[in-house]
Motif scaffolding. Sequence first.
Motif, PDB file in Angstrom:
ATOM      1  N   GLU A  18      54.538  34.014  40.348  1.00  0.00           N
ATOM      2  CA  GLU A  18      53.734  33.719  40.807  1.00  0.00           C
ATOM      3  C   GLU A  18      53.880  32.273  41.750  1.00  0.00           C
ATOM      4  O   GLU A  18      53.287  31.730  42.987  1.00  0.00           O
ATOM      5  CB  GLU A  18      52.083  34.114  39.949  1.00  0.00           C
ATOM      6  CG  GLU A  18      51.975  35.468  40.005  1.00  0.00           C
ATOM      7  CD  GLU A  18      52.097  36.380  41.108  1.00  0.00           C
ATOM      8  OE1 GLU A  18      52.208  36.232  42.028  1.00  0.00           O
ATOM      9  OE2 GLU A  18      52.255  37.180  40.847  1.00  0.00           O
ATOM     10  N   ILE A  42      45.561  35.971  46.296  1.00  0.00           N
ATOM     11  CA  ILE A  42      45.126  35.878  44.490  1.00  0.00           C
ATOM     12  C   ILE A  42      45.171  37.726  45.072  1.00  0.00           C
ATOM     13  O   ILE A  42      45.235  38.521  44.152  1.00  0.00           O
ATOM     14  CB  ILE A  42      43.623  35.726  44.465  1.00  0.00           C
ATOM     15  CG1 ILE A  42      43.752  36.150  42.978  1.00  0.00           C
ATOM     16  CG2 ILE A  42      42.769  35.481  45.407  1.00  0.00           C
ATOM     17  CD1 ILE A  42      42.470  35.383  41.872  1.00  0.00           C
ATOM     18  N   MET A  45      47.977  40.166  44.758  1.00  0.00           N
ATOM     19  CA  MET A  45      48.953  40.014  43.741  1.00  0.00           C
ATOM     20  C   MET A  45      49.546  40.862  43.756  1.00  0.00           C
ATOM     21  O   MET A  45      48.047  41.893  43.451  1.00  0.00           O
ATOM     22  CB  MET A  45      48.937  38.926  42.381  1.00  0.00           C
ATOM     23  CG  MET A  45      48.677  37.863  42.725  1.00  0.00           C
ATOM     24  SD  MET A  45      48.050  37.151  41.453  1.00  0.00           S
ATOM     25  CE  MET A  45      49.002  34.749  42.125  1.00  0.00           C
ATOM     26  N   GLY A  46      50.503  41.635  42.890  1.00  0.00           N
ATOM     27  CA  GLY A  46      50.708  43.244  42.789  1.00  0.00           C
ATOM     28  C   GLY A  46      50.995  44.339  43.677  1.00  0.00           C
ATOM     29  O   GLY A  46      51.071  45.566  43.653  1.00  0.00           O
ATOM     30  N   GLU A 168      50.349  45.496  32.496  1.00  0.00           N
ATOM     31  CA  GLU A 168      50.567  44.890  33.300  1.00  0.00           C
ATOM     32  C   GLU A 168      49.714  44.071  33.498  1.00  0.00           C
ATOM     33  O   GLU A 168      49.039  43.377  32.693  1.00  0.00           O
ATOM     34  CB  GLU A 168      49.100  46.370  33.865  1.00  0.00           C
ATOM     35  CG  GLU A 168      50.672  46.942  35.252  1.00  0.00           C
ATOM     36  CD  GLU A 168      50.987  46.393  36.405  1.00  0.00           C
ATOM     37  OE1 GLU A 168      51.123  45.225  36.659  1.00  0.00           O
ATOM     38  OE2 GLU A 168      51.992  47.405  36.756  1.00  0.00           O
ATOM     39  N   ASP A 169      49.847  42.828  34.411  1.00  0.00           N
ATOM     40  CA  ASP A 169      48.943  41.682  34.167  1.00  0.00           C
ATOM     41  C   ASP A 169      47.811  41.676  36.112  1.00  0.00           C
ATOM     42  O   ASP A 169      47.127  40.542  36.677  1.00  0.00           O
ATOM     43  CB  ASP A 169      49.848  40.362  34.757  1.00  0.00           C
ATOM     44  CG  ASP A 169      50.850  39.853  36.041  1.00  0.00           C
ATOM     45  OD1 ASP A 169      51.172  40.715  36.452  1.00  0.00           O
ATOM     46  OD2 ASP A 169      50.885  39.270  36.975  1.00  0.00           O
ATOM     47  N   THR A 170      48.160  42.321  36.885  1.00  0.00           N
ATOM     48  CA  THR A 170      47.193  42.839  37.718  1.00  0.00           C
ATOM     49  C   THR A 170      46.238  43.499  38.047  1.00  0.00           C
ATOM     50  O   THR A 170      47.002  44.814  37.723  1.00  0.00           O
ATOM     51  CB  THR A 170      48.496  42.776  39.505  1.00  0.00           C
ATOM     52  OG1 THR A 170      48.414  44.060  39.400  1.00  0.00           O
ATOM     53  CG2 THR A 170      48.933  41.563  39.702  1.00  0.00           C
ATOM     54  N   SER A 192      48.881  34.604  36.932  1.00  0.00           N
ATOM     55  CA  SER A 192      48.429  35.406  37.968  1.00  0.00           C
ATOM     56  C   SER A 192      47.077  35.511  38.938  1.00  0.00           C
ATOM     57  O   SER A 192      46.265  36.747  39.290  1.00  0.00           O
ATOM     58  CB  SER A 192      48.425  36.782  37.370  1.00  0.00           C
ATOM     59  OG  SER A 192      50.146  37.065  36.717  1.00  0.00           O
ATOM     60  N   GLN A 195      42.630  38.195  37.981  1.00  0.00           N
ATOM     61  CA  GLN A 195      42.545  39.533  38.565  1.00  0.00           C
ATOM     62  C   GLN A 195      41.506  40.747  36.906  1.00  0.00           C
ATOM     63  O   GLN A 195      41.156  40.204  36.609  1.00  0.00           O
ATOM     64  CB  GLN A 195      44.067  39.985  37.666  1.00  0.00           C
ATOM     65  CG  GLN A 195      45.256  39.761  38.424  1.00  0.00           C
ATOM     66  CD  GLN A 195      45.310  39.541  39.770  1.00  0.00           C
ATOM     67  OE1 GLN A 195      45.131  41.098  40.203  1.00  0.00           O
ATOM     68  NE2 GLN A 195      45.474  38.615  40.943  1.00  0.00           N
TER      69      GLN A 195
END
Length: 212
Positions: A18, A42, A45-46, A168-170, A192, A195
């Motif tokens: 990121e 932000i 993201m993803g 997953e992080d988003t 990240s 989120q």
Amino acid sequence: MQPAAFIFDMDGVILDSEPIHSRVKMDTFHHFGLPFDEADLIYYMGRTSNEIFGEVIAKEGRKDLSVEELVCYKHEHYLEVLQSGAIKPIEGSVALIKKLYHKGIPLALATSSWEKVMETVLDAFAIRPYFKSVISGSTLPKSKPDPAIYLLSAEKLGVSPAECMVLEDTAAGVLAAKRAGMYCIGFRSPHSGRQDLSLADTVVNHLDEIRI
């Protein structure tokens, strides 16, 4: 639970990307004379570069620019940064990949990143041999939160979506996994942002918290 297969996102999960993404996207906006507040990154993201650049070009009414032009510039610039060696894995990610592999769990990589970026990361971290399936969202018609990339991953692994576990992080990635009917672990990745991972089945702050 022990899943029949495990699917990894890449950015923010395997690659600590990121900070690099933010820098390269802002460099791209500056290069083409497009105003953009870095704090708004932000919200993208993803999601793919096509989406963020398409929306900003439309908002600014820049008919002299094309999404393809900005995406190409951004990807080439990003690839230069990656190939310079200025990348590192998320703490615990490579160890988790190896641990799952040695447990005999088939692994897949499902990333929104460009194919060349995905290939560069696989080689840089020497993790290519551990994955049975690798898919770049740039090769698909729709990106996350559309579930297509996860459904295709399950198909390539030869298992049903319900038997898959996703990391997953988003918010967009978690939504994609849940729309695919998969169990999802939300990871609060260090870079990240804040989120919304509320749709995830469980949330971890560090990858060593994951128990299979």
